[in-house]
Design a protein around this motif. Structure first.
Motif, short mmCIF file in Angstrom:
data_model
loop_
_atom_site.label_atom_id
_atom_site.label_comp_id
_atom_site.label_asym_id
_atom_site.label_seq_id
_atom_site.Cartn_x
_atom_site.Cartn_y
_atom_site.Cartn_z
N ASP A 187 0.83 -1.21 0.00
CA ASP A 187 0.00 0.00 0.00
C ASP A 187 0.86 1.25 0.00
OD1 ASP A 187 -2.67 -0.83 -0.13
OD2 ASP A 187 -2.77 -1.23 2.02
N TYR A 188 1.87 1.27 0.86
CA TYR A 188 2.75 2.43 0.94
C TYR A 188 3.55 2.63 -0.34
CZ TYR A 188 1.87 3.43 5.87
OH TYR A 188 1.28 3.80 7.06
N VAL A 333 -1.80 9.25 5.45
CA VAL A 333 -0.96 10.44 5.29
C VAL A 333 -1.85 11.67 5.32
CG1 VAL A 333 0.89 9.30 4.01
CG2 VAL A 333 -1.06 10.25 2.76
N HIS A 334 -1.25 12.81 5.61
CA HIS A 334 -1.99 14.07 5.69
C HIS A 334 -1.65 14.91 4.46
CE1 HIS A 334 -3.13 13.18 9.83
NE2 HIS A 334 -1.86 12.87 10.06
N PHE A 335 -2.68 15.44 3.82
CA PHE A 335 -2.45 16.32 2.68
C PHE A 335 -3.66 17.23 2.50
CE2 PHE A 335 -4.42 12.50 1.05
CZ PHE A 335 -5.33 12.93 0.09
N GLN A 368 9.02 8.06 5.83
CA GLN A 368 9.18 7.93 7.28
C GLN A 368 8.36 6.77 7.85
OE1 GLN A 368 7.95 11.86 8.47
NE2 GLN A 368 10.01 12.74 8.28
N GLN A 369 7.21 6.48 7.22
CA GLN A 369 6.29 5.46 7.75
C GLN A 369 6.44 4.10 7.10
OE1 GLN A 369 2.20 6.81 7.60
NE2 GLN A 369 2.77 8.93 8.07
#
Length: 455
Positions: A187-188, A333-335, A368-369
């Protein structure tokens, strides 16, 4: 199939059609976005929309026999259709003050074929007929009976610059049909490579838009930074356009610690250089003057035609399927989804600029994740005649793949709705009232490909 963003669900509506009278009531008058869909289903399947406001052929053009429908099961893949007298029709003008200006389908640049016929008074555009589908490849028909693994190879070649988006949308459809959950690391990785695809497209598009008004520095810098990103793609995946990295059930390509560092260092450099380009572009009076108020797509038109992607968000339509129907690792994630209201060329380039910086942020979070673990899982035996859908926010907007499984792990039916397909009908509305020399600039600001329609 309808997407209701407010509820973050899809709704499928089905009806039966009498094979002896294959007609259905058109909804295009009430739902303008259905215009192309209904014309296409008439061309390819022979289902006739009654009361449609524009009964002209769409995909097959006017010299294709009216009684041959190539997506029907009884139409052989290798059949050649005899050509007939053309039924092509364009807007007719009664006034002698209106000049018809035909452009294409063969163009001076290295560009796919499209025919644009302007009706203009002086150099002001009154109307534009845009004619596409000159090199339709019949990929949906070619996929029928094909093993799903091989069909992934076909999906990846629908479009060169959206290759990854198409392959992931197809893979998601097959995985949903088999109730498969791919490994978290996959997924990442999918999200990482999708954002790399968005980056090289958006930065390259900023340079291409500069070409629409002769801003040489922007053209060269956009092309140079796009090349940096494509060389990065090749170093970490073996392919500049990110082909061959997706597998059904996960990924074929992984990233090592050294490659993660390469991504980080390259993007740091590209980000710095791109910011300098943006600062130059958005403080240049002539550049702003050429883009502001040029090629305005109004919000009501964007809504009526269900426009997606950059073009939608530049006109005040807040849609982004990464946020509205999350997939891969986008829910981790944030966006920010940038939205502008002006709907002009400047707004469309601003959306791309903002999204470039959002992509830098997303990739940093992903690196990072990034979890350890497997990158692929097996696909089980798929149940024949089960259907499923996959979707992806390509650099041009929401792309959707619908697949019905056939016997022995094959494709029975396949339908692709690209972002480009949704957005092309909006271009004639955006150019109306502008001058003819502005058409290349407006067209570049939408940055729609032809191959995504000629699937």
């Amino acid at each position: 199939m309808f997407s209701f963003d407010r509820f973050r669900h899809f709704l499928t509506v089905k009806t039966l059609i009498n094979p002896l009278d294959p007609t259905f009531p058109s909804v295009a008058v009430q739902l303008p976005a259905a215009n192309w869909y209904e014309r296409e289903v008439k061309d390819l399947l022979g289902l006739r929309p009654q009361g449609h406001p524009d009964p002209r052929p769409l995909v097959l053009h006017g010299d294709w026999p009216e009684d041959l429908h190539p997506l029907r099961k009884d139409f052989p893949l290798d059949q050649h259709a005899p050509r007939v007298q053309s039924r092509e029709a364009f807007m007719r003008y009664d006034s002698e003050d209106v000049t018809e200006i035909p452009v294409g389908p063969i163009h001076a640049g290295i560009i796919e074929p499209g025919h644009f016929r302007f009706g203009a008074v002086g150099d002001t555009i009154l109307h534009l007929d845009a004619r596409l589908f000159f090199t339709h490849r019949g990929l949906e028909k070619a996929s029928e009976g094909m093993p799903v693994q091989k069909a992934l190879f076909l999906a990846e070649r629908i479009c060169g610059v959206c290759a990854l988006s198409h392959s992931i949308a197809f893979a998601q459809a097959i995985e949903r049909a088999g109730n498969v959950t791919i490994p978290p690391r996959a997924d990442y990785l999918r999200t990482l490579f999708l954002e790399l695809e968005r980056l090289y497209n958006h930065i390259g598009d900023v340079g291409n838009i500069c070409a629409g008004f002769g801003f040489a520095v922007g053209i060269s810098q956009g092309a140079r930074l796009k090349e940096e990103l494509q060389q990065l793609n090749e170093r970490i995946t073996g392919h500049r356009y990110l082909r061959g990295v997706v597998s059904l059930g996960g990924m074929r390509a992984d990233v090592t610690e050294q490659e993660r560092e390469d991504i980080y260092q390259t993007l740091q450099y590209v980000k710095k250089e791109f910011k300098e380009l943006v600062d130059l572009l958005l403080t240049h009076d002539i550049a702003i003057n050429r883009m502001a108020t040029t090629g305005i797509l109004r919000l009501e038109h964007a809504n009526d035609l269900e426009v997606v992607g950059v073009a939608a968000r530049a006109s005040g339509r807040s849609v982004d399927i990464r946020r509205d129907q999350p997939y891969a690792a986008y829910d981790r994630v944030h966006f920010h989804v940038p939205v502008y209201k002006e709907g002009d060329v400047l707004a469309r380039i601003r959306v791309r600029i903002d999204e470039v910086f959002e992509s830098f942020s997303i990739i940093k979070q992903l690196l990072q994740q990034l979890l350890d673990g497997d990158i692929r899982t097996n696909i089980p035996n798929l149940t024949p005649y089960r259907s499923a859908m996959g979707w992806c926010e390509s650099p041009r907007g929401e792309t959707v793949h619908w697949v019905m499984i056939g016997p022995n792990q094959t494709v029975y039916r396949y339908r692709v709705r690209s972002a480009t397909y949704s957005n092309w009908p909006a271009v004639p509305l955006a150019v109306k009232g502008n001058i003819v020399p502005d058409f290349p600039l407006i067209n570049k600001s939408f940055e729609l490909c032809y191959a995504c329609c000629d699937r």
